[in-house]
Design an enzyme around this catalytic site. Structure first.
Site, PDB file in Angstrom:
ATOM      1  N   LEU A  19       0.826  -1.213   0.000  1.00  0.00           N
ATOM      2  CA  LEU A  19       0.000   0.000   0.000  1.00  0.00           C
ATOM      3  C   LEU A  19       0.850   1.248   0.000  1.00  0.00           C
ATOM      4  CD1 LEU A  19      -2.707  -0.973   2.660  1.00  0.00           C
ATOM      5  CD2 LEU A  19      -3.037  -0.804   0.194  1.00  0.00           C
ATOM      6  N   THR A  23       9.584   5.664   5.996  1.00  0.00           N
ATOM      7  CA  THR A  23      11.004   5.612   6.308  1.00  0.00           C
ATOM      8  C   THR A  23      11.389   4.302   6.971  1.00  0.00           C
ATOM      9  OG1 THR A  23      10.550   7.866   6.954  1.00  0.00           O
ATOM     10  CG2 THR A  23      12.807   7.095   7.194  1.00  0.00           C
ATOM     11  N   ALA A  25       9.133   1.631   7.436  1.00  0.00           N
ATOM     12  CA  ALA A  25       8.199   0.541   7.260  1.00  0.00           C
ATOM     13  C   ALA A  25       7.654   0.447   5.855  1.00  0.00           C
ATOM     14  CB  ALA A  25       7.045   0.741   8.233  1.00  0.00           C
ATOM     15  N   LYS A  26       7.140  -0.748   5.589  1.00  0.00           N
ATOM     16  CA  LYS A  26       6.349  -0.951   4.391  1.00  0.00           C
ATOM     17  C   LYS A  26       4.958  -1.324   4.869  1.00  0.00           C
ATOM     18  CE  LYS A  26       9.901  -2.409   1.219  1.00  0.00           C
ATOM     19  NZ  LYS A  26      10.666  -3.539   0.707  1.00  0.00           N
ATOM     20  N   LYS A  42       1.676  -3.090   8.860  1.00  0.00           N
ATOM     21  CA  LYS A  42       2.884  -2.265   8.764  1.00  0.00           C
ATOM     22  C   LYS A  42       4.053  -3.126   9.199  1.00  0.00           C
ATOM     23  CE  LYS A  42       4.342   2.313   9.936  1.00  0.00           C
ATOM     24  NZ  LYS A  42       3.750   3.618  10.218  1.00  0.00           N
ATOM     25  N   ASP A 135       3.939  13.700  14.327  1.00  0.00           N
ATOM     26  CA  ASP A 135       4.255  13.518  12.912  1.00  0.00           C
ATOM     27  C   ASP A 135       2.986  13.639  12.078  1.00  0.00           C
ATOM     28  OD1 ASP A 135       5.960  13.146  10.758  1.00  0.00           O
ATOM     29  OD2 ASP A 135       5.883  10.960  10.870  1.00  0.00           O
ATOM     30  N   LYS A 137       1.022  14.728   9.253  1.00  0.00           N
ATOM     31  CA  LYS A 137       1.348  15.139   7.884  1.00  0.00           C
ATOM     32  C   LYS A 137       0.437  14.364   6.951  1.00  0.00           C
ATOM     33  CE  LYS A 137       4.695  11.486   7.599  1.00  0.00           C
ATOM     34  NZ  LYS A 137       6.013  11.004   7.283  1.00  0.00           N
ATOM     35  N   ASN A 140      -0.163  10.599   6.886  1.00  0.00           N
ATOM     36  CA  ASN A 140      -0.802   9.980   8.039  1.00  0.00           C
ATOM     37  C   ASN A 140      -2.268  10.347   8.172  1.00  0.00           C
ATOM     38  OD1 ASN A 140       1.436   8.511   8.855  1.00  0.00           O
ATOM     39  ND2 ASN A 140       2.291  10.229   9.992  1.00  0.00           N
ATOM     40  N   ASP A 153      -0.718   6.313  12.717  1.00  0.00           N
ATOM     41  CA  ASP A 153       0.585   6.433  13.378  1.00  0.00           C
ATOM     42  C   ASP A 153       0.561   7.228  14.674  1.00  0.00           C
ATOM     43  OD1 ASP A 153       1.585   4.913  11.378  1.00  0.00           O
ATOM     44  OD2 ASP A 153       2.697   6.501  10.381  1.00  0.00           O
ATOM     45  N   THR A 175       9.352  16.067   3.878  1.00  0.00           N
ATOM     46  CA  THR A 175       9.327  17.511   3.949  1.00  0.00           C
ATOM     47  C   THR A 175       9.176  17.994   5.394  1.00  0.00           C
ATOM     48  OG1 THR A 175       7.995  19.425   3.431  1.00  0.00           O
ATOM     49  CG2 THR A 175       6.886  17.313   3.353  1.00  0.00           C
TER      50      THR A 175
HETATM   51  P1  ATP Z   1       6.755   7.666   8.077  1.00  0.00           P
HETATM   52  O1  ATP Z   1       7.902   6.867   7.620  1.00  0.00           O
HETATM   53  O2  ATP Z   1       7.143   9.017   8.544  1.00  0.00           O
HETATM   54  O3  ATP Z   1       5.861   6.936   9.019  1.00  0.00           O
HETATM   55  P2  ATP Z   1       4.574   7.358   6.280  1.00  0.00           P
HETATM   56  O4  ATP Z   1       3.480   7.700   7.248  1.00  0.00           O
HETATM   57  O5  ATP Z   1       4.365   7.781   4.878  1.00  0.00           O
HETATM   58  O6  ATP Z   1       5.920   7.976   6.763  1.00  0.00           O
HETATM   59  P3  ATP Z   1       4.002   4.620   6.734  1.00  0.00           P
HETATM   60  O7  ATP Z   1       3.250   4.945   7.964  1.00  0.00           O
HETATM   61  O8  ATP Z   1       4.940   3.504   6.738  1.00  0.00           O
HETATM   62  O9  ATP Z   1       4.859   5.819   6.277  1.00  0.00           O
HETATM   63  O10 ATP Z   1       2.928   4.412   5.573  1.00  0.00           O
HETATM   64  C1  ATP Z   1       3.294   4.339   4.238  1.00  0.00           C
HETATM   65  C2  ATP Z   1       2.091   4.585   3.351  1.00  0.00           C
HETATM   66  O11 ATP Z   1       1.198   3.486   3.382  1.00  0.00           O
HETATM   67  C3  ATP Z   1       1.253   5.775   3.788  1.00  0.00           C
HETATM   68  O12 ATP Z   1       1.728   6.943   3.227  1.00  0.00           O
HETATM   69  C4  ATP Z   1      -0.149   5.421   3.287  1.00  0.00           C
HETATM   70  O13 ATP Z   1      -0.331   5.842   1.971  1.00  0.00           O
HETATM   71  C5  ATP Z   1      -0.134   3.907   3.318  1.00  0.00           C
HETATM   72  N1  ATP Z   1      -0.851   3.410   4.493  1.00  0.00           N
HETATM   73  C6  ATP Z   1      -0.355   3.400   5.748  1.00  0.00           C
HETATM   74  N2  ATP Z   1      -1.235   2.876   6.611  1.00  0.00           N
HETATM   75  C7  ATP Z   1      -2.320   2.531   5.895  1.00  0.00           C
HETATM   76  C8  ATP Z   1      -3.604   1.951   6.217  1.00  0.00           C
HETATM   77  N3  ATP Z   1      -3.897   1.607   7.468  1.00  0.00           N
HETATM   78  N4  ATP Z   1      -4.491   1.766   5.234  1.00  0.00           N
HETATM   79  C9  ATP Z   1      -4.168   2.120   3.967  1.00  0.00           C
HETATM   80  N5  ATP Z   1      -3.014   2.674   3.599  1.00  0.00           N
HETATM   81  C10 ATP Z   1      -2.083   2.884   4.529  1.00  0.00           C
HETATM   82 MG    MG Z   2       2.258   6.683   8.392  1.00  0.00          MG
END
Ligand code: ATP
Ligand code: MG
Length: 447
Positions: A19, A23, A25-26, A42, A135, A137, A140, A153, A175
């Protein structure tokens, strides 16, 4: 990248497409095989967070989040761990990121207000429980299938904190546009006040379609943020302009509070008269027992007839993370180690742990008594210096595939016990131990 696809986690979640990626996680789509429920998983690489030195305090927040339920906070269902990864099983936000809505241009004031109300409601709820986001943004801010805002998050801020300790390095991860001026100034900040600032930036972007504080030159951007140097577009109504100016106040001490925001006339307009049903699942009398997810459902026994009846550990997500990462967070779970307690985690089923302990006991000519619910007594029947040595071993279930074993001296000579533990028991256990807890430097298991 596709390493996870089709994989079934803990015999329960079938992983699907990626999805998104952050930074640390995937995030994958997944389906609960028991209930068919869609979830998001996650996947966090332990090495990455070990390098980031997650603070104890912020880890606690993860466990708090397990107990917080609010319609605009993305729910964290379960936390699981393997040797190298931590999995957060979360609510799946089918609508994706809120800011995808902005691709077609800025939002009308009504829409923007609705999302902002939901955002503030989530933030206020969490703040009132001592949890700060840090965080906030666009990535999230997610939407569910009904278009309801879900803030994700929350309580995972430890993961982003490390990026922010140094505002400049933070930019390599994304950013700084949503980061409050006081964070950029780097002289300490208050989680509540800086979250409010980020909410202000988000509201601005929803209404304007672009960032309030932006510059292609990073240093110039920092300077702008630090001074709160932004302009308000002409199409913003007077009311929202007034509110935004109060939120985007570069001085955190004079910045408007959440209470005042929620009392603002622009904010209150068309606010659902019915207050959002927010429930907290905190059970005061059983603070650490709330984590049902770590206790497998009862019918598990049907699939596993030989399953031993083991005490579920009174642990929460925080404990399991600290155990699974090898962090020593003494005091929260581990009281102290004067009694020569030895603890280890293992991925073996309880029945195997028991037979392993029985083998070791036989080798050492100790007599084994099985007590109720995963407790074993290992005794030396001939008299030692202070009477027969007796060791208690307790097996706790952290999840259906993860156990914690605690061993301590119940009677006999302490030195004798320590020697036996060091020279015989620990080496004999080495092949079933996943991680010893509470005494070795935490990086021992990760090179
Ligand atoms: P950071 O590394 O600062 O946490 P991030 O919030 O972009 O940055 P992740 O929380 O790992 O990173 O999430 C990555 C992406 O996955 C998000 O930007 C969002 O598009 C998608 N995502 C995260 N959680 C969900 C969810 N519960 N349902 C659907 N998509 C999600
Ligand atoms: Mg996130």
């Amino acid at each position: 990248m596709m390493e996870h696809k089709g994989k079934v986690l803990m015999e329960k979640y079938e992983l699907g497409r990626l999805l998104g990626q952050g930074t640390f996680a995937k995030v994958y789509y997944a389906r609960n095989l028991e209930t068919s429920q869609s979830v998001a998983v996650k996947v966090i690489d332990k090495e990455k967070i070990l390098k980031a030195e997650l603070a104890e305090q912020t880890l606690t927040e993860v466990s708090v989040m397990r107990l917080i339920k609010h319609p605009n906070v993305l729910e964290l269902y379960e936390v699981m761990a393997t040797k190298t990864k931590i999995y957060f099983i979360m609510e799946y936000a089918k609508g994706g990121e809120l800011f995808n809505k902005l691709a077609k241009g800025r939002l009308r004031e009504e829409r923007a207000r609705k999302y902002f109300q939901q955002l503030i409601s989530a933030v206020d709820f969490c703040h009132s429980r001592g949890v700060y986001h840090r965080d906030l943004k666009p990535e999230n801010l997610l939407l569910d299938e009904n278009g309801t805002l879900k803030v994700s998050d929350f309580g995972l801020s430890a993961l982003s904190d490390s990026k922010k300790q140094d505002g400049l390095f933070h930019t390599t991860c994304g950013t700084p546009a949503y980061v409050a001026p006081e964070i950029i100034r780097g002289k300490g900040y208050d989680g509540a006040e800086s979250d409010i600032w980020s909410c202000g930036v988000i509201l601005y972007v929803l209404l304007a379609g672009y960032l309030p504080l932006h510059d292609s030159n990073l240093m110039a951007m920092y300077r702008k943020i630090s001074k709160g140097d932004y302009a308000i577009p002409s199409w913003f109504s007077t009311d929202v302009r007034k509110l935004l100016t109060r939120i985007l106040d570069p001085n955190p001490k004079t910045r408007v509070s959440l209470a005042k925001i929620m009392d603002n006339p622009w904010f209150k307009k068309r606010l659902n008269s019915k207050p959002i049903e927010a429930k907290t699942e905190v059970n005061e009398s059983l603070p650490l027992d709330g984590d049902k997810a770590l206790v497998p459902p009862k019918n598990d026994a049907i699939n596993e007839p030989k399953r031993e009846l083991i005490k579920p550990a009174k642990m929460n997500a925080f404990d399991i993370i600290s155990l699974s990462t090898g962090f020593d967070l003494s005091g929260l779970f581990v009281e102290n180690n004067q009694k020569g307690e030895a603890k280890f985690t293992t991925t073996l089923p309880a029945s195997n742990i028991i037979s392993k302990l029985e083998d070791i006991a036989r080798e050492l000519r100790l007599h084994v008594t099985k007590k109720e619910r995963g407790m074993l007594k290992l005794e030396r029947l001939e008299e030692g210096r202070k009477g027969g040595l007796s060791i208690d071993a307790d097996i706790y279930e952290l999840s259906s595939s993860f156990h914690l074993v605690e061993m301590k001296k119940a009677a006999g000579d302490t030195l004798e016990y320590h020697i036996m533990l060091k020279q015989d028991i620990r080496p004999a256990l080495e092949d079933i131990v996943w991680a010893w807890q509470g005494e070795e430097p935490r990086l021992q298991h990760y090179h």
